[in-house]
Design an enzyme around this catalytic site. Structure first.
Site: not given
Ligand code: BG6
Length: 502
Positions: A217, A236, A241
């Protein structure tokens, strides 16, 4: 998962607890508006926003309008917005007082018959209170509940939370959400693996050297200092994920898409994943994190994690899985890369032709969604030399249609009562179990500059391999520190000159 033309949901209202919070404003309200615009939100479904304050319907509608204007894909305008706004109502709530959900119950009575879908978009510490409050108010019967992540903060708390949830809800009513499961590109891993004769035979230890999963990110913690200080990157992102993506990459083919058959396979692969070894993990914190609002000046909370996992089964024994994720990295990129073994005997090397790297198959989750196979090919010309080339599947070119947002898709699934893409209690608990040693003895937190690729120790973790990123050379995807090349990785050429697709 949604099959075309399924029956209507029977849901009368979506009740968002935490309706004025970050998740509701950034994701849920824009997602619901988009579903409304697309005609996917069934006609009678109301959206009841609920939080501790006393807002009133009009103020909530205005909050929703501003949220959609700021975070939505389509402006809140005209008859479409008016139509959506008519669905919106507000009800104040307290999760701890005996009559705390009286206003919500009243709103549900107004809406009429049908089952409510509750969405707990509240801080993780409040999930148990929300669940108990729904139980006390007698609203659980026939309803469904979506619970956000992280579900618990370790194995013991996840078990305790599951116990509370089951005091009020049957597991069939519970939808533990991980929005990565709603991403089209993550679901496409299943399509790629289980509908193509080409890939499945080579998706194993005989052909693959190792697997990488990166979720990088560019953003930092975006004003969520309090949440992040309690959560950190491991809870998190990794427990949720990254491990969910890993299950899709590594699971055995499900016998069917019956929700529990697919979820059985996901749990099976998590059970085969060896509990992690803290010496094979790197934690980092970006420079400047401690100055963010809500962050303790001496905080040791990690904003970056890289780790190696092993899966102990016949398909994967000996194939390391390297996972990395972090905030304030050089760019936003979520990818899975499968790195193939070298050819068993390279005839080109024997005749002095410069030999290039191994094949990789890269699944780009976001952005630039697609799949790329990096191969070696003959460079045109009178001499025989090899060049790096790619075979590309680009989502936008192949399917020129707007991809549904992950939350949109998952809200639809929950309304339909389909559990396939939601996490079962055993999967959540096993994911905590895998990471338990890291929670108990975390590695030292290494600083890294914002805008880099994390601490250099992450490169050492994966050495003699290197982290791959589509479209990036070594300088762009590693931390910038040289790592000794391994002959089989890119024989005969320095890593710094990686070409094409990295
Ligand atoms: C969320 C986290 O679940 O996913 C965040 O709490 C993170 O910290 C986000 O930024 C990332 O999701 P995506 O869909 O933008 O990759």
């Amino acid at each position: 998962m949604r099959a075309p033309g399924r029956a209507p949901s029977g849901v009368s209202a979506i009740v968002i607890f935490g309706a004025t919070g970050d998740l509701a404003r950034r994701k849920l309200l824009p997602a619901l508006y988009h579903l409304h615009l697309e005609g996917l939100l069934p006609g009678g479904v109301a959206v009841v926003g609920s939080s501790r304050g006393e807002l009133g319907d009009d103020a909530f509608r205005e909050l929703a309008r501003q949220a959609v204007a700021r975070f939505g894909r389509h402006p809140p305008e005209g008859a479409s917005w008016e139509g959506f706004a008519r669905r919106l109502r507000y009800a104040g709530a307290s999760f701890t007082e005996p009559e705390g959900l009286a206003a919500v119950a009243e709103r549900l009575r107004e809406v009429g018959p049908g089952a409510p879908l509750f969405y707990a978009a509240v801080p993780p510490g409040a999930f148990a209170d929300v669940v108990r409050a729904i139980g006390r108010a007698g609203l659980a019967w026939g309803s469904r509940i979506v619970l956000e992540k992280p579900f618990g903060h370790d194995l013991a708390s996840a078990r305790a939370l599951n116990a509370v949830v089951h005091e009020v809800f049957d597991e069939s009513q519970v939808f533990r959400i991980d929005h990565y499961m709603g991403k089209e590109t993550v679901q496409n891993i299943l399509a790629l693996r289980f509908s193509n004769g080409l890939f499945e035979p080579i998706w194993n230890r005989r052909y693959l050297d190792h697997v990488q999963i990166t979720v990088a990110e560019e953003i930092g913690i975006e004003g969520r200092g309090d949440f992040y200080e309690q959560t950190g990157c491991l809870r998190d992102m990794v427990q949720t994920h990254l491990l969910q993506v890993l299950t899709f990459v590594a699971m055995e083919p499900p016998l069917s898409f019956d929700p529990d058959r697919l979820r059985d396979e996901k749990v099976r692969v998590l059970r085969a994943t060896r509990v992690c070894d803290p010496s094979r993990a790197v934690f980092g914190q970006y420079e400047g994190y401690r100055e963010e609002p809500g962050v303790a000046p001496g905080s040791r909370v990690e904003t970056f994690v890289a780790l190696e996992l092993e899966i102990e089964n016949w398909r994967w024994a000996g194939v390391p899985f390297f996972l990395r994720t972090g905030k304030r990295l050089a760019r936003r990129a979520s990818e899975v890369t499968l790195v193939f073994r070298e050819v068993p005997y390279n005839v080109f090397r024997e005749v002095g032709v410069e030999v290039l790297g191994r094949n990789h198959l890269t699944i780009r989750i976001q952005p630039d969604e697609g799949v790329t196979l990096a191969i070696n090919a003959k460079r045109p010309g009178p001499d025989f030399s090899l060049g790096r080339a790619t075979m590309d599947f680009d989502y936008e070119r192949a399917f020129p249609t707007e991809l549904l947002d992950a939350y949109e898709l998952l809200l639809l699934e929950a309304m339909q009562g389909d559990h396939t893409l939601f996490l079962r209690e055993d999967a959540v608990e096993r994911a905590w179990e895998i990471l338990e040693p890291l929670l108990g003895s975390p590695p030292p937190v290494r600083p890294y500059p914002a805008g880099s690729w994390g601490p250099p120790e992450a490169d050492e973790l994966i050495a003699p391999h290197r982290w791959h990123l589509h479209g990036a050379g070594r300088a762009a995807s590693g931390s910038g520190r040289p790592v000794q090349p391994r002959a089989a990785d890119a024989p005969g050429r320095p890593l710094g000159t990686a070409s094409g697709t990295g």
